[in-house]
Write a protein that holds these residues in place. Structure first.
Motif, PDB file in Angstrom:
ATOM      1  N   THR A  72       0.844  -1.191   0.000  1.00  0.00           N
ATOM      2  CA  THR A  72       0.000   0.000   0.000  1.00  0.00           C
ATOM      3  C   THR A  72       0.881   1.244   0.000  1.00  0.00           C
ATOM      4  O   THR A  72       2.057   1.193   0.341  1.00  0.00           O
ATOM      5  N   ILE A  73       0.249   2.363  -0.402  1.00  0.00           N
ATOM      6  CA  ILE A  73       0.807   3.668  -0.101  1.00  0.00           C
ATOM      7  C   ILE A  73       0.304   4.030   1.293  1.00  0.00           C
ATOM      8  O   ILE A  73      -0.846   3.744   1.640  1.00  0.00           O
ATOM      9  N   ARG A  74       1.183   4.617   2.116  1.00  0.00           N
ATOM     10  CA  ARG A  74       0.800   4.884   3.501  1.00  0.00           C
ATOM     11  C   ARG A  74       0.275   6.318   3.649  1.00  0.00           C
ATOM     12  O   ARG A  74       0.595   7.198   2.843  1.00  0.00           O
ATOM     13  N   ILE A  75      -0.485   6.500   4.712  1.00  0.00           N
ATOM     14  CA  ILE A  75      -0.937   7.844   5.046  1.00  0.00           C
ATOM     15  C   ILE A  75       0.239   8.617   5.638  1.00  0.00           C
ATOM     16  O   ILE A  75       0.919   8.109   6.533  1.00  0.00           O
ATOM     17  N   HIS A  76       0.512   9.839   5.128  1.00  0.00           N
ATOM     18  CA  HIS A  76       1.543  10.637   5.800  1.00  0.00           C
ATOM     19  C   HIS A  76       0.957  11.945   6.314  1.00  0.00           C
ATOM     20  O   HIS A  76       1.677  12.829   6.754  1.00  0.00           O
ATOM     21  N   ASP A  77      -0.384  12.061   6.258  1.00  0.00           N
ATOM     22  CA  ASP A  77      -1.084  13.267   6.702  1.00  0.00           C
ATOM     23  C   ASP A  77      -1.802  12.922   8.003  1.00  0.00           C
ATOM     24  O   ASP A  77      -2.624  12.001   8.044  1.00  0.00           O
ATOM     25  N   SER A  78      -1.499  13.674   9.064  1.00  0.00           N
ATOM     26  CA  SER A  78      -2.011  13.265  10.368  1.00  0.00           C
ATOM     27  C   SER A  78      -3.523  13.442  10.488  1.00  0.00           C
ATOM     28  O   SER A  78      -4.174  12.707  11.226  1.00  0.00           O
ATOM     29  N   ALA A  79      -4.110  14.399   9.728  1.00  0.00           N
ATOM     30  CA  ALA A  79      -5.565  14.581   9.796  1.00  0.00           C
ATOM     31  C   ALA A  79      -6.270  13.345   9.222  1.00  0.00           C
ATOM     32  O   ALA A  79      -7.249  12.845   9.782  1.00  0.00           O
ATOM     33  N   GLY A 112       2.040   4.796  19.266  1.00  0.00           N
ATOM     34  CA  GLY A 112       2.534   6.124  19.609  1.00  0.00           C
ATOM     35  C   GLY A 112       3.832   6.493  18.934  1.00  0.00           C
ATOM     36  O   GLY A 112       3.964   7.594  18.391  1.00  0.00           O
ATOM     37  N   PHE A 113       4.783   5.564  18.935  1.00  0.00           N
ATOM     38  CA  PHE A 113       6.103   5.874  18.384  1.00  0.00           C
ATOM     39  C   PHE A 113       6.023   6.178  16.886  1.00  0.00           C
ATOM     40  O   PHE A 113       6.716   7.038  16.383  1.00  0.00           O
ATOM     41  N   LEU A 114       5.138   5.474  16.168  1.00  0.00           N
ATOM     42  CA  LEU A 114       5.018   5.758  14.743  1.00  0.00           C
ATOM     43  C   LEU A 114       4.287   7.085  14.524  1.00  0.00           C
ATOM     44  O   LEU A 114       4.689   7.886  13.673  1.00  0.00           O
ATOM     45  N   LEU A 115       3.233   7.317  15.323  1.00  0.00           N
ATOM     46  CA  LEU A 115       2.494   8.576  15.173  1.00  0.00           C
ATOM     47  C   LEU A 115       3.404   9.758  15.485  1.00  0.00           C
ATOM     48  O   LEU A 115       3.374  10.781  14.807  1.00  0.00           O
ATOM     49  N   ASP A 116       4.240   9.601  16.512  1.00  0.00           N
ATOM     50  CA  ASP A 116       5.230  10.633  16.811  1.00  0.00           C
ATOM     51  C   ASP A 116       6.125  10.866  15.607  1.00  0.00           C
ATOM     52  O   ASP A 116       6.312  11.989  15.149  1.00  0.00           O
ATOM     53  N   ALA A 117       6.676   9.785  15.091  1.00  0.00           N
ATOM     54  CA  ALA A 117       7.640   9.893  13.994  1.00  0.00           C
ATOM     55  C   ALA A 117       7.007  10.545  12.769  1.00  0.00           C
ATOM     56  O   ALA A 117       7.648  11.332  12.072  1.00  0.00           O
ATOM     57  N   GLN A 136       5.102  12.839  12.625  1.00  0.00           N
ATOM     58  CA  GLN A 136       4.990  14.297  12.778  1.00  0.00           C
ATOM     59  C   GLN A 136       6.320  15.013  12.579  1.00  0.00           C
ATOM     60  O   GLN A 136       6.389  16.233  12.648  1.00  0.00           O
ATOM     61  N   PHE A 137       7.396  14.248  12.354  1.00  0.00           N
ATOM     62  CA  PHE A 137       8.701  14.875  12.176  1.00  0.00           C
ATOM     63  C   PHE A 137       9.180  14.776  10.733  1.00  0.00           C
ATOM     64  O   PHE A 137      10.261  14.268  10.449  1.00  0.00           O
ATOM     65  N   GLY A 138       8.330  15.218   9.817  1.00  0.00           N
ATOM     66  CA  GLY A 138       8.774  15.284   8.434  1.00  0.00           C
ATOM     67  C   GLY A 138       8.717  13.954   7.717  1.00  0.00           C
ATOM     68  O   GLY A 138       9.716  13.495   7.163  1.00  0.00           O
ATOM     69  N   ALA A 139       7.550  13.308   7.728  1.00  0.00           N
ATOM     70  CA  ALA A 139       7.401  12.044   7.006  1.00  0.00           C
ATOM     71  C   ALA A 139       7.163  12.316   5.526  1.00  0.00           C
ATOM     72  O   ALA A 139       6.251  13.062   5.180  1.00  0.00           O
TER      73      ALA A 139
END
Length: 593
Positions: free
Chosen positions: A490-497, A518-523, A525-528
């Motif tokens: 798949t293509i992954r979601i990189h937009d937090s909304a 949590g660790f992935l959601l954190d990551a 947010q740092f320029g995915a």
RNA sequence: GGCGCAGUAGCUCAAUUGGUUAGAGUCCCGGACUGUCGAUCCGGAGGUUGCGGGUUCGAGUCCCGUCUGCGUCGCCA
């Protein structure tokens, strides 16, 4: 090296040469005054001869050889006497006349021999896997496997991918398959999970800027086995940044073309054909259809609404489906008795209510126990829609969408096999794309992620995330070879909304999403970067390229259906001391319920 | 967890309707033999019929349970 040559390479060009061979005794033909031994290693077999030139001591030693002894034979290569060549052997033009014979190691009488014609039962093969692996077929498969993996690595290396190892001991994220757990000694009461796939790590590698990653990754899922499924398996894991679906598909298209050419000598035209999920389900009833043959599903629901036959009409009127396949020339093969078996089969396995059928007679008329419920026009319509010809057998399932898909898919497979509608050596590659993002869990009364919760929706379906989640299609793609899912990504979601909305639909509130990922959601947010990937099932690809029927034959040391290793007898009980260190107590259950 | 197939000599298999001492090939052991290549010929050994119950005068065979292997449905985000 003890040897100068392998057992697969000597030819007439070596005539007169002095050589030393090492290997296993494959077969002995003892004539008293002369002994012929087929000596085997993984490269082939060579006949060695102890005869007139040999002294009595060597003849005696040769007479004591037995199957699977490991020997060293030093001797002279000689062209075989005229008329004594063996065209079935690669080395059949020559033989080695033995000057010196050593038994490097004896063997107990083996439970079976690698050269025997009838294959032992699988439990015997698995228990004595070291004997089984000496068989030519197993050696060929392991060599094939090695070549396929090397082909993959070469291809991705040429495309600037880097190979990164991710942890085997990881965090349990209970979603999807059951985890294999490993207790922690340092932190009593806690557990590592073996990876079901390196999914999260490879996404983090993208965030870390390694925009092209691959790994030959071992994965573990504690679920029941199948002929094509092992609890421990190997996948070619891949992730790329700054890509959309077409880029991943294109990259794998290129890989398949290369492997097909290098391994099978096939020229694969690109791009590989693509079907949407909806199309696959409508035409074949399954998301990994075998496209080596036709026999597509024909929808008769509208027609069913107009007929007297209550079974069809009630199903159609209730909003369910009446669908058919036509088995070309099936009337002769599927006798009444066979049809009864098929009926039982779809009833017991898929809960189908029944199997209706029409046989097309020589004069083009439709014969069926239910034919009297239809007008001539309706019968003609059924025949023309299914493209029925004399000798064909039309099979019809009237049921829910889900049941009709499952039953017709299974029937189609049986039809293809029984009527030999395809060449077993043929290879068909295709993509199934645009999977639904969610499927509805009736019991849990909620949406489930069809792939995983980080899968991105199609751009044009974004707004349906609010209005109609069931209609949202995902940027997901499966590689299908001969009716097997050989890979998926798949293509992954990189937009937090969007990610939040997806979690919401899956019934994950912010708090529990954080606890779990949590660790992935954190990551993220740092320029995915935009990213996506795929995982190819290496064991299955080896099986398909090797024309094999089960995945155990593609794995050196596979597990049985109960996830056991018959050779090492894993899993096993462990010492109380080991358990104490881990603060684990076994609860013995003595009731069989 | 459900359904189905299988389990008899080391290996691959056979054994009629429930019938008397469970057979064959191969492997193994001994012997014969120089041109075989699935060598051949002669002789021999080899069995808790997966395991436990039951029915029967009698069970490899029928019934119940159980174990193991395989296939499949469920399951496998």
């Amino acid at each position: 090296m003890l040897r100068t040559h392998t057992c697969g390479e000597l030819t007439k060009a070596n005539d007169g040469q002095e050589v030393t061979l090492c290997g296993w005794v494959d077969r002995i033909r003892d004539h008293g005054g002369g002994v012929f031994v087929d000596l085997r290693d993984r490269y082939g077999k060579t006949q060695i001869v102890v005869g007139a030139e040999s002294d009595a001591a060597m003849l005696e030693l040769a007479g004591k050889l037995r199957n699977e002894f490991v020997i060293l034979a030093k001797g002279t290569v000689r062209n075989r006497p005229a008329g004594q060549e063996n065209p079935k052997m690669v080395t059949g033009a020559i033989e080695v006349v033995v000057i010196e014979l050593q038994v490097l190691n004896e063997s107990k009488t083996p439970p079976f021999t690698p050269g025997q014609h009838e294959l032992p039962n699988e439990d015997t093969r698995l228990k004595h896997r070291y004997i089984d692996l000496r068989r030519q077929a197993m050696q060929d498969t392991l060599v094939l496997r090695s070549r396929i993996i090397k082909g993959m690595r070469d291809y991705f290396d040429a495309h600037d991918f880097i190979d990164v190892e991710t942890p085997i001991l990881g965090r349990s994220t209970p979603e999807g398959a059951r985890d294999y757990l490993v207790p922690s000694r340092v932190h009593n009461g806690t557990f590592y999970a073996l990876p079901q796939s390196p999914q999260i790590y490879k996404q983090i590698m993208m965030i870390a800027g390694y925009d092209r990653y691959i790994q030959v990754a071992r994965c573990f899922r504690d679920e029941d086995l199948r002929a094509d499924r092992q609890p421990e398996f190997t996948q070619l894991d891949l992730e790329m940044s700054f890509v959309d679906s077409d880029d991943i598909i294109g990259m794998i298209d290129g890989l398949m073309q290369k492997l097909a050419k290098d391994i099978l000598g096939l020229d694969l035209p690109l791009p590989l054909p693509r079907l949407t999920y909806d199309e696959a389900m409508t035409r074949f009833g399954h998301d990994a259809p075998d496209l080596r043959f036709g026999v597509e599903i024909v929808d008769l629901t509208d027609l069913a609404k107009t007929v007297e036959f209550r079974v069809f009409k009630s199903v159609a009127d209730a909003g369910n489906h009446v669908r058919a396949i036509n088995a070309p020339g099936g009337a002769a093969v599927f006798t009444r008795r066979k049809i009864d078996e098929l009926t039982k089969f779809v009833q017991e396995n898929f809960g189908a209510k029944g199997l209706a059928w029409f046989r097309i007679e020589e004069d083009g008329s439709l014969f069926s126990p239910i034919a009297k419920n239809f007008t001539q026009e309706q019968l003609d319509e059924i025949r023309s829609r299914t493209d029925g010809k004399p000798g064909d057998l039309i099979m019809i399932i009237a049921d829910t969408w889900d049941t009709s898909c499952k039953a017709l898919y299974a029937l189609r497979k049986k039809v293809g096999l029984a009527l030999e509608l395809y060449d077993p050596k043929e290879m068909h590659f295709s993509w199934i794309v645009q999977f639904p993002m969610f499927d509805y869990d009736e019991e849990g009364n909620r949406w489930n992620a069809m792939h995983h919760p980080f899968t991105a929706p199609l751009d044009e379906d974004l707004e349906k995330l609010q209005s109609a989640p069931g209609d949202v299609r995902a940027k997901a793609y499966d590689l299908v070879i001969n009716g097997y899912e050989a890979g998926g990504g798949t293509i992954r979601i990189h937009d937090s909304a969007i990610q939040s909305r997806a979690f919401e639909l899956l019934g994950l509130d912010a708090q529990s999403a954080k606890e779990r990922f949590g660790f992935l959601l954190d990551a993220l947010q740092f320029g995915a970067p935009p990213h996506g990937g795929i995982a190819l099932g290496i064991d299955r690809i080896v099986m398909l390229f090797g024309g094999l029927e089960n995945i155990r034959d593609c794995i050196a040391f596979p597990k049985t259906q109960k996830a056991a290793d018959m050779m090492t007898e894993a899993p096993n009980r462990v010492d109380v001391e080991q358990l104490e260190e881990l603060a684990i107590r076994i609860i013995e259950s003595d009731d069989e319920a």
